[in-house]
Design an enzyme around this catalytic site. Structure first.
Site, PDB file in Angstrom:
ATOM      1  CD1 TRP A 145       9.822   8.386   3.776  1.00 32.66           C
ATOM      2  CD2 TRP A 145      11.130   6.719   4.441  1.00 32.66           C
ATOM      3  NE1 TRP A 145       9.268   7.842   4.901  1.00 32.66           N
ATOM      4  CE2 TRP A 145      10.054   6.819   5.329  1.00 32.66           C
ATOM      5  CE3 TRP A 145      12.091   5.731   4.674  1.00 32.66           C
ATOM      6  CZ2 TRP A 145       9.897   5.983   6.436  1.00 32.66           C
ATOM      7  CZ3 TRP A 145      11.944   4.894   5.775  1.00 32.66           C
ATOM      8  CH2 TRP A 145      10.851   5.025   6.631  1.00 32.66           C
ATOM      9  CD  GLU A 179      -2.658   5.681   4.962  1.00 32.46           C
ATOM     10  OE1 GLU A 179      -1.470   5.367   4.829  1.00 32.46           O
ATOM     11  OE2 GLU A 179      -3.578   5.067   4.387  1.00 32.46           O
ATOM     12  CE  LYS A 194      -6.012   4.457   3.241  1.00 36.09           C
ATOM     13  NZ  LYS A 194      -5.701   3.173   2.761  1.00 36.09           N
ATOM     14  NE  ARG A 248       9.488   4.487  -5.205  1.00 33.96           N
ATOM     15  CZ  ARG A 248       9.190   3.223  -5.484  1.00 33.96           C
ATOM     16  NH1 ARG A 248       8.267   2.954  -6.345  1.00 33.96           N
ATOM     17  NH2 ARG A 248       9.825   2.245  -4.886  1.00 33.96           N
ATOM     18  CE  LYS A 279       0.861   3.860  -3.534  1.00 37.99           C
ATOM     19  NZ  LYS A 279      -0.297   3.714  -2.678  1.00 37.99           N
TER      20      LYS A 279
HETATM   21  C1  F6R Z   1      -2.008   2.464   3.393  1.00 40.64           C
HETATM   22  C2  F6R Z   1      -0.900   2.009   2.616  1.00 40.64           C
HETATM   23  C3  F6R Z   1       0.020   1.000   3.185  1.00 40.64           C
HETATM   24  C4  F6R Z   1       0.266  -0.111   2.151  1.00 40.64           C
HETATM   25  C5  F6R Z   1       1.307  -1.107   2.676  1.00 40.64           C
HETATM   26  C6  F6R Z   1       1.493  -2.274   1.725  1.00 40.64           C
HETATM   27  O1  F6R Z   1      -2.775   3.399   2.726  1.00 40.64           O
HETATM   28  O2  F6R Z   1      -0.709   2.443   1.508  1.00 40.64           O
HETATM   29  O3  F6R Z   1      -0.479   0.486   4.366  1.00 40.64           O
HETATM   30  O4  F6R Z   1      -0.946  -0.749   1.901  1.00 40.64           O
HETATM   31  O5  F6R Z   1       2.526  -0.443   2.855  1.00 40.64           O
HETATM   32  O6  F6R Z   1       1.891  -1.841   0.473  1.00 40.64           O
HETATM   33  P1  F6R Z   1       1.816  -2.786  -0.792  1.00 40.64           P
HETATM   34  O7  F6R Z   1       0.409  -3.112  -1.042  1.00 40.64           O
HETATM   35  O8  F6R Z   1       2.435  -1.975  -1.887  1.00 40.64           O
HETATM   36  O9  F6R Z   1       2.628  -4.008  -0.470  1.00 40.64           O
END
Ligand code: F6R
Length: 613
Positions: free
Chosen positions: A74, A493, A490, A27, A608
């Site tokens: 972060w 990133e 993918k 995170r 994340k």
């Molecule tokens: C790409 C990735 C991000 C998430 C985006 C939305 O691998 O992980 O692009 O998909 O930040 O996140 P959620 O689905 O948690 O709202």
């Protein structure tokens, strides 16, 4: 973004905090720190860099004490440095009364900082968080109740927060508070935990209580109490985490990303469990909270999401248009929330999110609800903000996704959207035999994903070929266009190679100018309705000496002969092909990143769960 872990109980807090931070490192990972309280002493350890750096520091300079808070960051305000790392201390004249960890952003921190500086509070960092620590310290000059001190200052904060607070005069006590940034309490035997994400505490307890916005909690080893800032004391709801025991462990894999890629057959089984009805050739969902009659009235669907979830929604658009003949629009949540998109009362809004905490998606959900639209969520994280604030929805049941690059959540979303398309179709014109064919297709997906995973050795050879390139184009038609976008995301990133996705035929309207021997064109081209047209596009690239990688149906010699590298997936009905075609692309990104020495689970600049706008 950022992670919080707190512990109070009979054990030493520091090892539990560091272990929790390691599980939360996905995170945010530019600095980490902890504060423990032993008797009436506050012990602070923090360091720029990974959790490993903090661990080393704690090995050199132990942090005793049975209560403590910790954080992995972060950066938003101020670069990653020892000083800006959390916890931050509050107090005047070198007398530290409190330590604070914070997720979120305090928007009025500059005004608060000026006020506190004029009263003799000296600032050691550039963070917005430090104002919170000093504000609490100031309150502790006039009250001996830590809970009350925190409660009072929360009214001064504008912005978002998930907070953890300890104070040397209150050993054994932790205060947590939430507004716009998640926080959960873990209930153990004679011990309590606090975390921004249950992943951090899952190995210790499965009993959790999620805080809602405006709630404050006081934890001691034997007791916890919750209050709402305005409504007073509340009785918390205790939930159980129904995760598999190894859900947040690497289980012998080198990275979470590869572990989660290989979990996908099981992910799809879990997403579909109990939802497919062969006898009626349809799917059912327990939590939509809408009757069939209400759903038949819907004339349009809007999906709002970000990143990978947005790509999954695009697959959903193709599927719902195809199976249910309903118009669908897919919006970036960040754009949707600020636009004047005209929508009538027969529009159904779905937000999609793995984490359930993405700030833009949550904003889109709130805006859609404010405008009076029926708003549902397709979400993975049970108890998340998006799950709680929507009027109903569908859980993915994918288990915790730890790899920063989303993989299994995409598959779960696509599986759920295929079932949703089937369900909406069967409420309208889709015939029993056509519905049954879709049921059978979805049912066959887990085994076929398993077969697609067996292409890993071919993918590794492809990774050897392209690991050194600077650019890559991903191309797909129809339902494979979103898969091309996802493959490009993918790669960029986690390997930092510039990659773009386009609808295949769109290539000749500009991107073809990039084609040369060094730029792989990665075609997502399983056999299907537009296959012949894709083959012509492949020829266009070959005519310009471009390098062709093709994801195609095993045995498709026409495509294989035209490709420099052919990545086979099993033959499958079109509705589930995206679930198979994405697999070699996920593996390709992983193996390219591995060859480039990238930090796969902690890619540069990312974290994340993007809980800031
Ligand atoms: C790409 C990735 C991000 C998430 C985006 C939305 O691998 O992980 O692009 O998909 O930040 O996140 P959620 O689905 O948690 O709202």
């Amino acid at each position: 973004m950022c992670g919080i872990v707190g512990y109070t109980g009979p054990q030493r807090a520091a090892p539990i905090l560091v272990g929790g931070l390691r599980r939360l490192e996905y995170r945010g990972y530019d600095s980490a720190g902890l504060a423990t309280v032993e008797e009436d002493r506050l012990i602070l350890r923090k360091r720029a860099g990974r959790v490993r750096a903090l661990e080393e520091l704690v090995e050199e300079q132990p942090a005793p004490g049975g209560a403590g808070i910790s954080h992995t960051r972060w950066a938003t305000h101020g670069p990653a440095s020892d000083r800006n790392a959390h916890p931050h201390l509050g107090g005047r004249g070198g007398e530290w009364r409190v330590a604070v960890v914070h997720n979120g952003v305090i928007e009025n921190h500059s005004a608060l900082r000026r006020e506190l500086e004029s009263q003799g509070f000296a600032f050691a960092s550039q963070t917005d968080t430090e104002v919170i620590a000093h504000l609490i310290a100031r309150e502790l000059e006039s009250t001996t109740d830590l809970f009350e001190a925190v409660r009072r200052i929360l009214q001064r904060l504008e912005g978002t927060y998930g907070l953890g607070v300890v104070a040397p005069e209150h050993p054994g006590e932790i205060i947590g508070a939430r507004f716009g940034s998640p926080l959960v309490v873990g209930l153990g035997e004679g011990e309590h935990f606090l975390a921004s994400d249950p992943v951090a505490i899952a190995p210790h307890t499965a009993r959790v209580a999620y805080l809602q916005d405006g709630e404050v909690v006081r934890l001691t080893p034997d007791h916890f109490e919750m209050r709402h800032l305005e409504h007073g004391p509340i009785t918390p709801r205790i939930d159980r985490l129904d995760w598999k025991p190894d859900a947040v462990e690497l289980g012998g894999h080198a990275h979470y990303m590869i572990k989660e890629i290989f979990e996908q057959p099981e992910t799809v089984v879990d997403a579909c469990r109990g939802r497919l009805r062969r006898g009626e050739a349809t799917a059912v969902f327990g939590g939509l909270n809408l009757t069939d009659r209400q759903l038949r009235r819907i004339r349009r669907i809007v999906f709002a999401a970000c990143g990978t979830s947005w790509h999954a929604a695009l697959v959903g658009e193709y599927l719902i248009e195809r199976l249910a003949h309903l118009p669908v629009e897919v919006e970036y949540a960040s754009e949707f929330r600020y636009r004047n998109a005209p929508m009538d009362d027969r529009t159904l809004v779905f937000v999609l999110s793995q984490s359930g905490e993405t700030a833009d998606t949550l904003g889109a959900l709130r805006e859609a609800r404010r405008r009076g639209h029926l708003t549902l969520a397709i979400v993975n994280t049970v108890g998340s903000s998006i799950a709680r604030e929507s009027e109903g929805g569908i859980y993915l049941h994918a288990g915790p996704e730890v790899g920063v690059a989303s993989t299994k959540a995409f598959s779960a979303q696509v599986a759920v959207l295929a079932m949703l398309a089937l369900y909406l179709g069967r409420l309208r014109h889709l015939s029993f035999p056509d519905g049954l064919a879709v049921v059978e297709a979805i049912d066959s997906a887990p085994a076929l994903i398993g077969e697609a995973l067996q292409s890993e050795p071919e993918v590794e050879r492809a990774a050897d070929r392209i690991a050194g390139v600077r650019n890559a184009l991903y191309l797909g038609r129809d339902i494979h266009f979103p898969v091309a976008l996802e493959g490009a995301l993918k790669l960029k990133e986690i390997s930092y190679i510039h990659a773009e996705g386009y609808p295949t035929a769109e290539m000749k309207h500009g991107p073809i100018a990039l084609v040369d021997r060094e730029t792989p064109c990665i075609f997502v081209a399983p056999r299907g309705s537009l296959h012949a047209k894709t083959l012509s596009n492949v020829e266009e690239v070959r005519a310009r000496h471009g390098m062709v990688l093709a994801v195609g149906t095993r045995g498709d010699s026409t495509l294989a002969e035209r490709a420099d590298i052919f990545l086979p997936i099993p033959e499958a009905p079109e509705v589930i092909q995206p679930l198979l075609a994405v697999v070699p692309l996920q593996l390709l990104a992983y193996h390219v990143a591995l060859r480039r020495g990238c930090d796969i689970d902690k890619p540069r600049n990312l974290a994340k769960s993007v809980t800031v706008e």
